[in-house]
Write a protein that holds these residues in place. Structure first.
Motif, PDB file in Angstrom:
ATOM      1  N   GLY A   1     -32.521 -20.362 -15.051  1.00  0.00           N
ATOM      2  CA  GLY A   1     -32.725 -21.723 -15.529  1.00  0.00           C
ATOM      3  C   GLY A   1     -33.713 -21.774 -16.666  1.00  0.00           C
ATOM      4  N   PHE A   2     -34.055 -22.976 -17.074  1.00  0.00           N
ATOM      5  CA  PHE A   2     -35.051 -23.209 -18.108  1.00  0.00           C
ATOM      6  C   PHE A   2     -36.420 -23.395 -17.464  1.00  0.00           C
ATOM      7  CE2 PHE A   2     -31.074 -24.876 -19.884  1.00  0.00           C
ATOM      8  CZ  PHE A   2     -31.054 -24.257 -21.129  1.00  0.00           C
TER       9      PHE A   2
ATOM     10  N   ASP B   1     -36.670 -20.255 -22.503  1.00  0.00           N
ATOM     11  CA  ASP B   1     -37.320 -21.398 -23.141  1.00  0.00           C
ATOM     12  C   ASP B   1     -36.984 -21.323 -24.620  1.00  0.00           C
ATOM     13  OD1 ASP B   1     -39.140 -22.777 -21.048  1.00  0.00           O
ATOM     14  OD2 ASP B   1     -39.507 -20.644 -20.754  1.00  0.00           O
TER      15      ASP B   1
ATOM     16  N   ARG C   1     -33.851 -28.232 -10.661  1.00  0.00           N
ATOM     17  CA  ARG C   1     -34.037 -26.779 -10.633  1.00  0.00           C
ATOM     18  C   ARG C   1     -34.327 -26.251  -9.242  1.00  0.00           C
ATOM     19  NH1 ARG C   1     -38.111 -26.087 -14.601  1.00  0.00           N
ATOM     20  NH2 ARG C   1     -36.485 -26.836 -16.011  1.00  0.00           N
TER      21      ARG C   1
ATOM     22  N   ASP D   1     -36.625 -30.275 -15.203  1.00  0.00           N
ATOM     23  CA  ASP D   1     -36.730 -29.682 -13.866  1.00  0.00           C
ATOM     24  C   ASP D   1     -36.311 -30.635 -12.753  1.00  0.00           C
ATOM     25  OD1 ASP D   1     -38.785 -31.444 -13.974  1.00  0.00           O
ATOM     26  OD2 ASP D   1     -40.367 -30.042 -13.415  1.00  0.00           O
TER      27      ASP D   1
ATOM     28  N   LEU E   1     -28.475 -20.486 -22.775  1.00  0.00           N
ATOM     29  CA  LEU E   1     -28.842 -20.003 -21.442  1.00  0.00           C
ATOM     30  C   LEU E   1     -27.743 -19.119 -20.859  1.00  0.00           C
ATOM     31  CD1 LEU E   1     -30.880 -20.087 -19.091  1.00  0.00           C
ATOM     32  CD2 LEU E   1     -29.670 -22.101 -18.239  1.00  0.00           C
TER      33      LEU E   1
ATOM     34  N   LEU F   1     -38.524 -18.513 -10.833  1.00  0.00           N
ATOM     35  CA  LEU F   1     -37.199 -18.217 -11.386  1.00  0.00           C
ATOM     36  C   LEU F   1     -37.027 -16.725 -11.611  1.00  0.00           C
ATOM     37  CD1 LEU F   1     -36.695 -21.054 -14.025  1.00  0.00           C
ATOM     38  CD2 LEU F   1     -35.215 -20.586 -12.064  1.00  0.00           C
TER      39      LEU F   1
ATOM     40  N   SER G   1     -41.515 -23.471 -13.233  1.00  0.00           N
ATOM     41  CA  SER G   1     -40.899 -22.832 -12.062  1.00  0.00           C
ATOM     42  C   SER G   1     -41.080 -21.322 -12.155  1.00  0.00           C
ATOM     43  CB  SER G   1     -39.407 -23.185 -11.993  1.00  0.00           C
ATOM     44  OG  SER G   1     -39.212 -24.589 -12.014  1.00  0.00           O
TER      45      SER G   1
ATOM     46  N   ARG H   1     -39.856 -21.433 -17.142  1.00  0.00           N
ATOM     47  CA  ARG H   1     -40.592 -20.604 -16.194  1.00  0.00           C
ATOM     48  C   ARG H   1     -42.002 -21.146 -15.945  1.00  0.00           C
ATOM     49  NH1 ARG H   1     -39.719 -15.750 -14.159  1.00  0.00           N
ATOM     50  NH2 ARG H   1     -38.149 -15.134 -15.686  1.00  0.00           N
TER      51      ARG H   1
ATOM     52  N   ALA I   1     -35.358 -16.745 -16.836  1.00  0.00           N
ATOM     53  CA  ALA I   1     -35.652 -18.038 -17.445  1.00  0.00           C
ATOM     54  C   ALA I   1     -35.532 -17.939 -18.955  1.00  0.00           C
ATOM     55  CB  ALA I   1     -37.053 -18.506 -17.068  1.00  0.00           C
TER      56      ALA I   1
END
Length: 684
Positions: A450-451, A464, A437, A434, A486, A459, A456, A453, A462
């Motif tokens: 993004g990666f 993972d 991010r 992060d 992703l 988002l 963050s 959650r 997300a």
């Protein structure tokens, strides 16, 4: 100084609780431990720190906190129960049994430890764990070191799936449970529960005392109150029965000035308006934001348009009176993006391993404006790739003294102004950590990807995804594969509708057993769904309207008494066929594959019909979003905008408290209107 230390400890505990709500277990544990250094006598803080270490999988550290709490609070029944949970997680069944027995002794009228002991009784113990748990002088639970029960992990029983002796779910403890209260979002006060516009607050209170209503207060002022609905719970050991009191409050928060508020929920008992205790009270902080003029995600049914302030009707009545929403399966969560921002604001190697992902992103959106945000460390490689329409360079150095990357305020303002000029549809950060991010928050993008959650929660999308070494727990997933995953996940958001897989060629011959000739046009209705409360209740009325159009109607029902409840206009109609038996798959497949139109709830047959290429009109309960479980292919999805969507209610239908207005308020006329294009094809 002592007072200052207590205040600092309280602030640390508050920050830790917020981190725990965001499921940042290790960070929350560190904050609790910092508070303990200021106030080492905090037994409850030790318990919370133990919970966080347990959730993070750090059982040795968790046990140290639980044992410290036990020394400070040796006769606390709740702590004994928590020790039982810990030992059960750690696989120490005998120690768990001893802790639960101690909790039951310390509080004889408490059902929870008794229930846990009943659950443990279903587990077969090895001979060296079959004895009683014991307490040493210092309060530590003792048991012999267990030997392996089985030779290999694949031979072990999954105790979490073993049925209990009760054969049913256990009643919950007395207290308040909040199912929905805003959503976690980034605010000026950090990540916090956030409310905006018309929102729903859902929850319940389990109590032996009769509850009359619930009040919702902001900064001490009552802003909403409503009656609760009572439901009996399974009998327990106490003489007074437990009841669950549920509510579903729809509130227009646009009436309030945006800012941070203290929120309180009070469940009031009996005739005494002020009669409530801590078991019937919930407190937290929320942040109110200005309402969104349009839904941030076009497919959201939780976004409810503003109400008319001049309309004398209540908020509930205005929402209920609005028409249902008709969606098309071809609608995508997002349209293919026209302007994409890609972040890789780290080092040369990080960009090098991202090249497969970047090439795939360009293939997924060949006509989009692709803008890359990089640092001077990887600018040269970025320009050599020939994938970007524009390249921006961020002043985002990794400062060794601060152990993180930093960006000065003037640079943040310049970057924000420049990024907002693009009006990005999507911003995607390819960094798994992060470190960068939050830069996407400066982009103004409609969708952030993004990666992570958990770190963050703001988002929009997300992922993972990881592969771990079972022994060392190190990641063995190549970094290039992770970034590519992703991008592939992003591509699914604007991919084409699901494929059509036709039924076997001879399936049409199976229609004869239902009196249907090959090529005969008929409408197939299916009123069933595994989740009973999500079923639309008006299929007989819809059948009558369809018969007026000179159509043949085949009605599949899961209702055992549907035939007895049919109106006379249907029971003897020559073009109406009710099927109230469980069909072999081949017969069901033939019906859904060859109907002119399928109308049904969110169910397996609906998805099968879409897979076979049928025109499908789905009557969708808003317990889940239509975009998640709406069918592919052609047809329509009829749903409603309600502020409590999605509620994800499953095992406790009473939690709705509104009789599932999200599906019962969909009218026959609305379903007919959504079906009209496909009825014309059917010749009606």
């Amino acid at each position: 100084m002592a007072l200052l230390g207590r205040l600092r400890a309280a602030r640390l505990v508050s920050r830790a609780a917020r981190a725990a709500r965001e499921r940042r277990w290790t960070h929350a544990a560190a904050l609790y431990e910092a508070a303990l250094r200021l106030r080492p006598d905090g037994g409850r803080t030790h318990v919370q720190a133990g919970h966080m270490r347990k959730e993070a999988g750090e059982l040795a550290a968790a046990e140290r906190h639980y044992q410290a709490a036990l020394r400070l609070m040796p006769d606390d029944p709740d702590l004994a129960l928590q020790l039982g949970h810990f030992h059960r997680v750690a696989g120490r069944v005998a120690e768990a049994k001893g802790a639960y027995e101690r909790a039951a002794t310390l509080r004889p009228d408490w059902r929870d430890p008794v229930t846990e002991l009943e659950r443990l009784a279903t587990v077969t113990l090895p001979r060296d764990q079959a004895g009683e748990g014991a307490l040493a002088d210092d309060g530590r639970l003792l048991a012999p070191a267990p030997e392996p029960l089985y030779e290999s992990a694949r031979d072990r029983l999954l105790t979490e799936y073993l049925p209990t002796r009760l054969g049913r779910a256990d009643p919950p403890p007395e207290g308040v449970s909040i199912r929905r209260l805003g959503h976690l979002d980034r605010t000026a006060w950090g990540t916090a529960r956030t409310l905006r516009g018309i929102e729903a607050i859902l929850g319940s209170c389990v109590s032996r005392d009769p509850i009359r209503d619930v009040q919702i207060l902001l900064n001490g002022y009552v802003v909403h109150e409503q009656a609760v609905r009572a439901y009996p719970l399974p009998a327990d050991v106490a003489s007074a029965p437990l009841r669950k009191y549920v509510f579903n409050a729809w509130i227009d928060f646009s009436r309030f000035v945006p800012g941070r508020y203290h929120v309180e929920l009070r469940f009031r008992a009996g005739e005494d308006a002020d009669r409530f205790d801590e078991r019937r009270r919930f407190c937290d902080y929320v942040v109110l934001k200005p309402p969104a003029a349009t839904p941030e995600v076009p497919g959201s049914e939780a976004w409810v348009p503003p109400i008319d302030p001049c309309d004398p009707r209540t908020l509930d009545a205005q929402i209920d009176a609005r028409p249902s929403v008709v969606r098309r399966p071809a609608e995508r969560l997002i349209a293919p993006p026209q302007r994409i921002l890609v972040l890789r604001t780290d080092q040369l190697g990080d960009l090098a391993i991202s090249v497969p992902a970047l090439r795939r992103l360009r293939a997924l959106a060949p006509d989009a404006l692709l803008v890359g945000l990089f640092t001077t460390a990887n600018e040269g490689l970025a320009r050599s790739l020939g994938l970007f329409d524009e390249i921006l360079i961020a002043d985002f150095p990794d400062v060794r003294e601060e152990r993180r990357r930093v960006m000065a305020a003037p640079e943040q303002e310049r970057l924000r102004e420049r990024l907002h000029g693009y009006d990005f549809d999507v911003a995607i950060d390819l960094a798994p950590a992060d470190v960068s991010r939050n830069l996407m928050l400066l982009s103004g993008a409609k969708l952030t990807v993004g990666f992570g959650r958990e770190q963050s929660p703001w988002l929009g999308a997300a992922l993972d995804f990881d592969v771990r070494d079972a022994l060392g727990q190190a990641s063995i997933l190549p970094s290039a594969a992770r970034t590519l995953a992703l991008v592939e996940a992003l591509g699914t958001l604007f991919a084409d509708a699901g494929p059509v897989v036709p039924a076997e060629a001879g399936s049409v011959e199976r229609l004869a057993r239902f009196g249907l000739a090959p090529g005969e046009r008929f409408v197939l209705l299916h009123d069933g769904a595994r989740i009973a409360f999500s079923r639309w209740p008006y299929y007989p009325a819809l059948s009558e309207r369809l018969l007026e159009r000179d159509l043949k109607v085949v009605h599949l029902t899961d209702e055992v008494d549907q035939r007895a409840r049919l109106p006379a206009t249907l029971a003897g109609h020559p073009r109406y066929l009710l099927i109230d038996e469980r069909l072999p798959f081949e017969d069901l497949d033939a019906l859904v594959a060859h109907c002119a139109l399928f109308v049904g709830n969110d169910s397996g047959p609906k998805h099968l019909a879409a897979l076979r290429g049928a025109n499908v009109v789905s009557v969708h309960c808003a317990r889940t979003n239509w975009g998640e479980w709406g069918q592919g292919g052609s047809g329509a999805i009829v749903t409603r905008r309600v502020p409590c969507s999605p509620c994800h209610i499953y095992h406790e239908p009473e939690e709705c408290a509104r009789d599932y207005v999200c599906v019962t308020a969909i009218s026959v006329d609305e379903v007919l209107a959504a079906s009209a294009p496909y009825l014309q094809v059917a010749g009606a």
